[in-house]
Design a protein around this motif. Structure first.
Motif, PDB file in Angstrom:
ATOM      1  N   GLU A 201       0.823  -1.212   0.000  1.00  0.00           N
ATOM      2  CA  GLU A 201       0.000   0.000   0.000  1.00  0.00           C
ATOM      3  C   GLU A 201       0.856   1.260   0.000  1.00  0.00           C
ATOM      4  N   GLN A 202       1.948   1.224   0.754  1.00  0.00           N
ATOM      5  CA  GLN A 202       2.750   2.422   1.000  1.00  0.00           C
ATOM      6  C   GLN A 202       3.782   2.713  -0.091  1.00  0.00           C
ATOM      7  N   TYR A 203       4.220   1.668  -0.806  1.00  0.00           N
ATOM      8  CA  TYR A 203       5.310   1.843  -1.762  1.00  0.00           C
ATOM      9  C   TYR A 203       4.924   1.254  -3.118  1.00  0.00           C
ATOM     10  N   LYS A 204       5.395   1.897  -4.156  1.00  0.00           N
ATOM     11  CA  LYS A 204       5.196   1.378  -5.508  1.00  0.00           C
ATOM     12  C   LYS A 204       6.427   0.631  -6.015  1.00  0.00           C
ATOM     13  N   ASP A 205       7.540   0.772  -5.284  1.00  0.00           N
ATOM     14  CA  ASP A 205       8.793   0.230  -5.799  1.00  0.00           C
ATOM     15  C   ASP A 205       9.320  -0.969  -5.011  1.00  0.00           C
ATOM     16  N   ARG A 206       8.530  -1.529  -4.086  1.00  0.00           N
ATOM     17  CA  ARG A 206       9.047  -2.644  -3.299  1.00  0.00           C
ATOM     18  C   ARG A 206       7.929  -3.560  -2.818  1.00  0.00           C
ATOM     19  N   ILE A 207       8.316  -4.804  -2.567  1.00  0.00           N
ATOM     20  CA  ILE A 207       7.374  -5.817  -2.084  1.00  0.00           C
ATOM     21  C   ILE A 207       8.045  -6.662  -1.007  1.00  0.00           C
ATOM     22  N   ILE A 208       7.219  -7.412  -0.281  1.00  0.00           N
ATOM     23  CA  ILE A 208       7.709  -8.475   0.591  1.00  0.00           C
ATOM     24  C   ILE A 208       7.199  -9.790   0.032  1.00  0.00           C
ATOM     25  N   THR A 209       8.110 -10.740  -0.128  1.00  0.00           N
ATOM     26  CA  THR A 209       7.742 -12.071  -0.587  1.00  0.00           C
ATOM     27  C   THR A 209       8.368 -13.085   0.360  1.00  0.00           C
ATOM     28  N   ILE A 210       7.956 -14.330   0.240  1.00  0.00           N
ATOM     29  CA  ILE A 210       8.580 -15.378   1.043  1.00  0.00           C
ATOM     30  C   ILE A 210       9.950 -15.689   0.431  1.00  0.00           C
ATOM     31  N   GLY A 211      10.891 -16.077   1.266  1.00  0.00           N
ATOM     32  CA  GLY A 211      12.221 -16.400   0.766  1.00  0.00           C
ATOM     33  C   GLY A 211      12.195 -17.552  -0.226  1.00  0.00           C
ATOM     34  N   ARG A 212      13.094 -17.478  -1.193  1.00  0.00           N
ATOM     35  CA  ARG A 212      13.268 -18.573  -2.155  1.00  0.00           C
ATOM     36  C   ARG A 212      14.388 -19.446  -1.602  1.00  0.00           C
ATOM     37  N   VAL A 213      14.053 -20.687  -1.303  1.00  0.00           N
ATOM     38  CA  VAL A 213      14.945 -21.500  -0.495  1.00  0.00           C
ATOM     39  C   VAL A 213      15.041 -22.915  -1.052  1.00  0.00           C
ATOM     40  N   ALA A 214      16.237 -23.510  -0.950  1.00  0.00           N
ATOM     41  CA  ALA A 214      16.492 -24.837  -1.512  1.00  0.00           C
ATOM     42  C   ALA A 214      15.997 -25.928  -0.576  1.00  0.00           C
ATOM     43  N   HIS A 215      14.696 -25.869  -0.279  1.00  0.00           N
ATOM     44  CA  HIS A 215      14.004 -26.898   0.501  1.00  0.00           C
ATOM     45  C   HIS A 215      12.882 -27.453  -0.358  1.00  0.00           C
ATOM     46  N   VAL A 216      12.700 -28.756  -0.318  1.00  0.00           N
ATOM     47  CA  VAL A 216      11.593 -29.350  -1.056  1.00  0.00           C
ATOM     48  C   VAL A 216      10.368 -29.360  -0.144  1.00  0.00           C
ATOM     49  N   THR A 217       9.301 -28.714  -0.598  1.00  0.00           N
ATOM     50  CA  THR A 217       8.086 -28.627   0.201  1.00  0.00           C
ATOM     51  C   THR A 217       7.092 -29.727  -0.156  1.00  0.00           C
ATOM     52  N   GLU A 218       7.476 -30.582  -1.077  1.00  0.00           N
ATOM     53  CA  GLU A 218       6.737 -31.802  -1.384  1.00  0.00           C
ATOM     54  C   GLU A 218       7.762 -32.842  -1.805  1.00  0.00           C
ATOM     55  N   LYS A 219       7.400 -34.104  -1.798  1.00  0.00           N
ATOM     56  CA  LYS A 219       8.372 -35.140  -2.122  1.00  0.00           C
ATOM     57  C   LYS A 219       8.957 -34.917  -3.507  1.00  0.00           C
ATOM     58  N   HIS A 220      10.259 -35.157  -3.615  1.00  0.00           N
ATOM     59  CA  HIS A 220      10.959 -34.828  -4.858  1.00  0.00           C
ATOM     60  C   HIS A 220      12.132 -35.786  -5.038  1.00  0.00           C
ATOM     61  N   ASN A 221      12.034 -36.660  -6.020  1.00  0.00           N
ATOM     62  CA  ASN A 221      13.121 -37.606  -6.323  1.00  0.00           C
ATOM     63  C   ASN A 221      13.562 -38.394  -5.093  1.00  0.00           C
TER      64      ASN A 221
END
Length: 565
Positions: A201-221
């Protein structure tokens, strides 16, 4: 996997990989899967996946000192014990500083893990793609040398790596932070969601997102999913996060082409001036101190930024009197690390009826770079930029009064919500930030040590003022109370993102490596760990090392088949 602890008479391989950490593990996987008999040399002890994660399932009260540092731990690890991930449960993965000294010309925290898997066992696991904002920065503002690649060159390799390792995250469509191939994202908690909405709401040039992380959140290989224990630095018995031990080295071993030799300290690269190629490496056994030579058509140096540079500097000959491949005089120079330890925190009134219920999420929020991104965000005081990592949570306990039952009961009542954000800033490549060999001061093996002369300069210091003030401003606008800024000013090295010292470039006169990570003067030697970096960006670098490694391996095997190396 062939565990070759005692050297055999069969010392010739198709490829040699020095180091078994994040980039070394990737080199091993790629070369083995492409059919090359590959020898991986690791200077530290062997660590077997799951079996050697001896503290992974222990509770705090099972440790003699309840995870606290002891005087003995601080004595053996005066540098390593400064790291957030070092404690009684993880000390076995960090080097003994007394046995592995270095010399601080200026303050520098060199944090290391000498074992199979290296620091991939203890890393922070944040993975963000670079963009052309990063790859074009040197050329545009004149710091360092131009990268010989652009985002389009590495983008398919980012995708290749992401599909294999598993990355959870949220696509955001930002040009300065390209989206990747994501598994389902971890969830932000109620205060993080609230602050994210207020920032939007306050800024047009920035956001907060969840971190992009090398964890598998579902079964993978056959891996995971992540159990939300947040005990990652002990080693993950669920293989919920990416490590060499759990992911790339098993893939390499599955081919039947891998030979792993731990306790093998690489002393130098062997070179044949008649062919202008490396022929192999000379190795010291960490226990017997005996030396042996191994030979191969291709050599990948992945001993970590400063480890690789040490090997290059120690590899002297008539052809390379100042270190292997050092025709440019750039070897050891342009050392960088991210500068961090600056940000803000505050309290929040509200959400008293809510609490986190998803275990201990091994991840935080991320605020992507918003300075010097375009014409409207340009700053006068500094070039490049920074991002934030952080998170929100509730304190434990309403007080520390009373004894016995009363005290215990007070600690079961959640406290107030609070949130903090800390910033990671780009460090420019300065020629005078360097490492050199010190042959007078030796380590436990009688080998030369490194003198490290590195500092943050005016650009970084000017950026830090903005890093702190912007953090305060954002939290206040999001409705937090009692917001306070901080700047702990940790020295270089402390972020554990050291890079540079054998940089890529377009011109052999000003760089050590070409656009495929080959040493200009010896095309069958590749460097794809942090040493190759020509600038530092402001995001965690490990996935870029992985992508560069996969790309370089593809090129190496192609060139080998063509007879060019």
């Amino acid at each position: 996997m062939n565990l070759n602890i005692k050297a055999t008479k069969e010392n010739t391989y198709d490829a040699i990989v020095v180091g078994s950490g994040i980039s070394g593990g990737w080199a091993a996987k790629e070369l083995c899967e492409k059919g090359l008999k590959t020898l991986v040399l690791e200077r530290g002890r062997n660590v077997e996946h799951i079996k050697d994660y001896t503290t992974a399932m222990m509770d705090p009260w099972e440790f003699p000192h309840r995870l606290h540092h002891t005087n003995e731990m601080r004595e053996k690890h005066p540098i390593q014990s400064r790291c957030y991930a070092f404690d009684e449960a993880t000390q076995q993965f960090w080097v003994n500083d007394k046995e592995n000294p270095y010399n601080e010309v200026k303050p520098f925290n060199w944090l290391r893990g000498y074992q199979v898997g290296g620091r991939s066992l203890m890393w922070g696991r944040q993975v963000y793609r670079w963009s052309d904002l990063d790859f074009e920065a040197n050329a545009k503002d004149g710091h360092g040398v131009d990268w010989p690649i652009r985002y389009k060159d590495i983008a398919p390799w980012y995708e290749y790596v992401e599909r294999f390792i598993g990355v959870s995250g949220q696509a955001e469509g930002l040009p300065q932070l390209p989206d990747g191939i994501f598994m389902p994202a971890m969830e932000m908690n109620c205060l993080e969601k609230h602050v994210a909405a207020r920032i939007k709401e306050q800024y047009k040039d920035r956001i907060i997102t969840i971190g992009r992380v090398a964890h598998v959140t579902e079964k993978h290989n056959g891996r995971g999913p992540c159990q939300y224990r947040n005990l990652c630095a002990r080693g993950c018995p669920y293989t919920g996060y990416f490590s060499s031990n759990g992911v790339t080295l098993p893939a390499a071993a599955a081919t039947g082409n891998l030979t792993l030799r731990p306790d093998s300290i690489v002393l130098e690269v062997l070179y044949d001036k008649d062919t202008a190629k490396a022929t192999g490496v000379r190795v010291m056994d960490a226990h017997t101190k005996q030396t042996v030579e191994y030979y191969a058509n291709i050599v990948f140096l992945n001993g970590s930024t400063l480890g690789t540079t040490w090997i290059m500097m120690n590899s002297v000959s008539d052809r390379f009197p100042n270190g292997f491949g050092n025709d440019s005089g750039q070897l050891g120079h342009n050392l960088m690390d991210h500068h961090f330890g600056v940000g803000a925190g505050g309290e929040f009134d509200g959400f008293e009826d809510q609490y986190t219920s998803a275990g201990r999420r091994p991840n935080g929020i991320y605020i992507p770079r918003f300075r010097n991104v375009n014409a409207s965000t340009m700053q006068k005081d500094y070039v490049r930029g920074f991002g934030y990592q952080g998170g929100a949570g509730r304190g434990r306990g309403i007080g520390n009064e009373g004894i016995g039952v009363a005290l215990k009961e007070s600690q079961t009542i959640p406290g107030k919500w609070g949130m903090g954000i800390g910033s990671w800033g780009e460090h420019l490549p300065y020629f005078e930030n360097k490492v050199t060999l010190n042959k007078e001061k030796k380590d436990v093996n009688g080998l030369p040590t490194l003198d490290i002369d590195c500092e943050f300069k005016e650009n970084e210091l000017a950026m830090r003022k903005d890093m702190q003030q912007s953090a305060i401003e954002m939290l206040e606008k999001a409705g937090l109370k009692n917001v306070h800024g901080y700047d702990g000013a940790p020295p270089p090295g402390h972020c554990i993102h050291e890079m540079g010292t054998a940089r890529m470039g377009r011109d052999p006169k000003t760089s050590v490596l070409n656009g495929f990570n080959q040493v200009h003067a010896a095309k069958n030697v590749f460097i794809t760990d942090g040493a190759c970096m020509a600038s530092s960006s402001c995001v965690n670098p490990s996935i870029t090392y992985m992508a560069l490694t996969a790309r370089a391996c593809d090129h190496a095997v192609s060139e080998l088949k063509k007879g060019n190396i």
